[in-house]
Structure formats: C-alpha cells, structure tokens
Scaffold this motif. Structure first.
Motif, PDB file in Angstrom:
ATOM      1  N   ASP A  60      31.412  39.191  36.892  1.00 56.54           N
ATOM      2  CA  ASP A  60      32.194  38.237  37.680  1.00 56.54           C
ATOM      3  C   ASP A  60      32.399  38.740  39.103  1.00 56.54           C
ATOM      4  OD1 ASP A  60      32.286  36.823  35.352  1.00 56.54           O
ATOM      5  OD2 ASP A  60      34.416  37.154  34.954  1.00 56.54           O
ATOM      6  N   THR A  61      32.616  40.040  39.242  1.00 58.73           N
ATOM      7  CA  THR A  61      32.776  40.622  40.576  1.00 58.73           C
ATOM      8  C   THR A  61      31.500  40.482  41.385  1.00 58.73           C
ATOM      9  OG1 THR A  61      34.392  42.224  39.729  1.00 58.73           O
ATOM     10  CG2 THR A  61      33.326  42.738  41.831  1.00 58.73           C
ATOM     11  N   ILE A  70      32.752  31.187  35.812  1.00 58.21           N
ATOM     12  CA  ILE A  70      33.174  31.749  37.094  1.00 58.21           C
ATOM     13  C   ILE A  70      34.349  30.949  37.662  1.00 58.21           C
ATOM     14  CG2 ILE A  70      32.451  32.254  39.457  1.00 58.21           C
ATOM     15  CD1 ILE A  70      31.276  34.109  37.357  1.00 58.21           C
ATOM     16  N   ALA A  75      33.545  42.028  33.577  1.00 58.00           N
ATOM     17  CA  ALA A  75      34.283  42.227  34.827  1.00 58.00           C
ATOM     18  C   ALA A  75      33.320  42.520  35.972  1.00 58.00           C
ATOM     19  CB  ALA A  75      35.280  43.371  34.663  1.00 58.00           C
ATOM     20  N   ARG A 122      42.077  31.934  37.008  1.00 57.13           N
ATOM     21  CA  ARG A 122      43.007  32.973  36.541  1.00 57.13           C
ATOM     22  C   ARG A 122      43.400  33.897  37.684  1.00 57.13           C
ATOM     23  NH1 ARG A 122      39.212  33.004  32.234  1.00 57.13           N
ATOM     24  NH2 ARG A 122      38.210  34.863  33.119  1.00 57.13           N
ATOM     25  N   THR A 123      42.444  34.216  38.525  1.00 57.58           N
ATOM     26  CA  THR A 123      42.703  35.135  39.636  1.00 57.58           C
ATOM     27  C   THR A 123      43.656  34.515  40.651  1.00 57.58           C
ATOM     28  OG1 THR A 123      40.513  36.122  39.362  1.00 57.58           O
ATOM     29  CG2 THR A 123      41.623  36.501  41.456  1.00 57.58           C
ATOM     30  N   ALA A 178      37.367  32.118  35.848  1.00 58.28           N
ATOM     31  CA  ALA A 178      37.786  33.433  36.327  1.00 58.28           C
ATOM     32  C   ALA A 178      38.515  33.314  37.663  1.00 58.28           C
ATOM     33  CB  ALA A 178      36.580  34.352  36.455  1.00 58.28           C
ATOM     34  N   ASP A 193      40.880  40.300  34.347  1.00 51.75           N
ATOM     35  CA  ASP A 193      41.196  39.622  33.091  1.00 51.75           C
ATOM     36  C   ASP A 193      40.022  39.589  32.122  1.00 51.75           C
ATOM     37  OD1 ASP A 193      43.806  38.985  33.903  1.00 51.75           O
ATOM     38  OD2 ASP A 193      43.087  37.241  35.022  1.00 51.75           O
ATOM     39  N   ALA A 194      38.908  40.187  32.496  1.00 47.33           N
ATOM     40  CA  ALA A 194      37.717  40.133  31.650  1.00 47.33           C
ATOM     41  C   ALA A 194      37.929  40.920  30.357  1.00 47.33           C
ATOM     42  CB  ALA A 194      36.512  40.680  32.401  1.00 47.33           C
ATOM     43  N   VAL A 226      39.037  39.940  40.577  1.00 46.05           N
ATOM     44  CA  VAL A 226      38.540  38.839  39.759  1.00 46.05           C
ATOM     45  C   VAL A 226      38.139  39.298  38.364  1.00 46.05           C
ATOM     46  CG1 VAL A 226      36.110  39.027  40.446  1.00 46.05           C
ATOM     47  CG2 VAL A 226      37.056  36.784  39.826  1.00 46.05           C
ATOM     48  N   GLY A 227      37.809  40.579  38.215  1.00 48.32           N
ATOM     49  CA  GLY A 227      37.408  41.080  36.903  1.00 48.32           C
ATOM     50  C   GLY A 227      38.543  41.636  36.064  1.00 48.32           C
TER      51      GLY A 227
END
Length: 307
Positions: free
Chosen positions: A149-150, A233, A146, A239-240, A236, A139-140, A136-137
């Motif tokens: 978000d993780t 979030i 990153a 995107r993930t 994010a 693309d940070a 999930v991180g």
C-alpha cells in the motif's frame, strides 16, 4: 426505446465507434459512453418525431429538437455535466456523418451545452501527503501488505500516476527505471521520472511480496495473489484519512492532484506538468491544479518567446 433506431442509423453509429477505436485512440470507456449517449439521442428523436429518420435527416435536425432532447434529459434527472458530455458525443457523430453523407449540420454543431459548475479537485497539503505516505500501511494485516500500500500511494504522489496506471505495472517494470514509460488514457504514452523514494518503496514491497512476480503478471498483488483491486487502496486511504483527521476528499486520486499542485507551487512549469500528467490540453491542467488566471499569465509571460 433503442428499438426505435433505424438499422441504417445503428449501422452508422457502429461504424463511427469503430472509427474512434481505430483512428482516434479513444479509451474504451469513453467509446462505450459515447455510444450510449448517441443511442439515447437517436431513440429520443425517433419517438419525438413519431418515426425513424434517414441519415440525411439526422444531419439537418433543427435546434428546437435538440433543445427538446436536452430538456428531456434534464427532466429525467440527468446532470448538466452528463448532458454536456452527451451533446459532445452527438456533435462528434453528426460531424462525422455530415462529412460522409453531405448536408448542413450547423444547427447541431453550433448548439451550446448546458452550463455546469466544474468541481475543482482538492489537493492535500504537503504535510498531509507526507503523513499519508508514512502511515498508510499502519492498519495492514501483514507487513508485505503495508509495504504494498505504501508503494502504490508513493507512486501516485511521487510520480503523479493514476491508480489504474500504477496497478497496470507488471513484474517486468521492476526494478523501476529512472524514467517510466506509462500508457495512459486513450493509449497515449508519456515518460515519467521516478523518484528514488518511489523506486525504494516498490523495491521494499517486492522484497516482501509472497507471490512470484512474473514479468507478464501484475506487479501489485492482492492477498490471494491476483491483481490488486483498486478498491483496496481506496479503503486503505479511507482508514488513513480517518485516523489522521484528513477531509473526505483525501482519496487516491487526490494524491495525483497533490503531485501536480505541489510541483507548480515549487515553481514547476505548467507545460512540463501537463506532460507529466498526460493531459491533452493545458486548460485541463490549469483546472486540475487550481491555477488562477494571474498565475497562468505569469507562467505564460515568463515562458513565451515574445513576452
């Protein structure tokens, strides 16, 4: 239309909402929605009958008027689910009013809500959830984002928190204890065990966060230092899931669903999962985890002392 509500009815509604806040511990969003629903009902009734009703008249409304209101709501595009919620609010208000004023509220209290198909949540697979946490991180824009978000998604999946609950943590909650006290919907508190992986993930974020995490301030911060917006979030996660080829149902809230479903699949007790999630009733947990009747009876028969 709300101008048609009598001052007495408006005062009674305000008093009922105050009662809900003070005694029932309902969430503010729920109280706001209930207020809007009952105002809509009172306004419809005044226009439908050609004048305002006294408080006693609101208690003894015939079922035909209630059905006309529900038909009116459906006719203007309100979903069956929303009408059912509004009817629940009207029943609650009417029962409270009847208790205070006296009168027979049987017609309203016995009314049936329109049927609607409940949308069961779609949990991720165990593999899908693991992939989200791991990537999930990716693309940070910065390493600390990153890590942030993780940490958030790890709390959602590892502890079954709502996004609002995770983002409601403050600097005083770090380092995370082995058992976290969470204040959920309606101000209800519950105790949630914290996995070592979740503690480590939050600690990694804190170590990299460029902002001073004061005890009273938000634990998770946005790029400018303010409290983290939940939409970030959600973005994010979007995107993930696009990168991993996961379905559109793979949202932050789906991680909470996945937490419960995977626990149950591993043999977790339904009652214990109910407490971890903070659900008021077992039926909510049953729907939440997609438990079928056979599985529910299996848990019941294994756990019930007289089974």
């Amino acid at each position: 239309m709300t101008l048609a509500i009598s001052p007495a009815a408006r005062a009674a509604l305000d008093e009922w909402l105050t009662h809900l806040r003070a005694l029932d511990g309902r969430a503010e969003k729920t109280i706001t929605a209930y207020g809007a629903d009952v105002r809509g009902w009172l306004s419809f009734l005044a226009h439908h009958r050609g004048g305002t009703e006294g408080l006693s008249g609101l208690i003894t409304v015939p079922i035909t008027d209630l059905r006309a209101w529900m038909a009116h709501e459906r006719g203007r595009g309100v979903s069956a689910r929303s009408v059912a919620r509004a009817l629940s609010a009207v029943k609650g208000f009417t029962a409270w009013l009847a208790d205070r004023q006296g009168g027979d509220a049987t017609a309203i209290l016995s009314a049936r809500a329109p049927r609607f198909q409940k949308k069961l949540p779609r949990p991720l697979t165990i593999e899908g959830a693991a992939e989200v946490l791991e990537s999930v991180g990716d693309d940070a824009r910065e390493p600390w984002i990153a890590a942030r978000d993780t940490a958030v998604v790890t709390l959602l999946y590892g502890c079954g928190l709502r996004i609002s609950e995770a983002l409601g943590l403050t600097g005083a909650d770090h380092p995370l204890p082995e058992v976290l006290r969470i204040r959920g919907k309606g101000g209800k508190e519950r105790l949630v065990p914290v996995l070592p992986a979740a503690r480590a993930s939050v600690a990694a974020y804190v170590a990299q966060c460029p902002y001073d995490l004061t005890p009273e301030g938000a634990l998770f911060r946005g790029t400018r230092g303010g409290p983290l917006n939940p939409r970030l979030i959600a973005a994010a996660m979007e995107r993930t899931r696009n990168r991993l080829g996961l379905p559109a149902s793979a949202t932050p809230h789906a991680l909470r669903h996945s937490f419960a479903t995977h626990l149950l699949g591993a043999g977790g007790d339904l009652r214990a999962i109910q407490e971890l999630l903070g659900h008021a009733s077992l039926s909510t947990t049953q729907a939440y985890t997609g438990v079928d009747a056979a599985r529910l009876m299996e848990v019941y028969e294994r756990a019930h002392p007289r089974a």
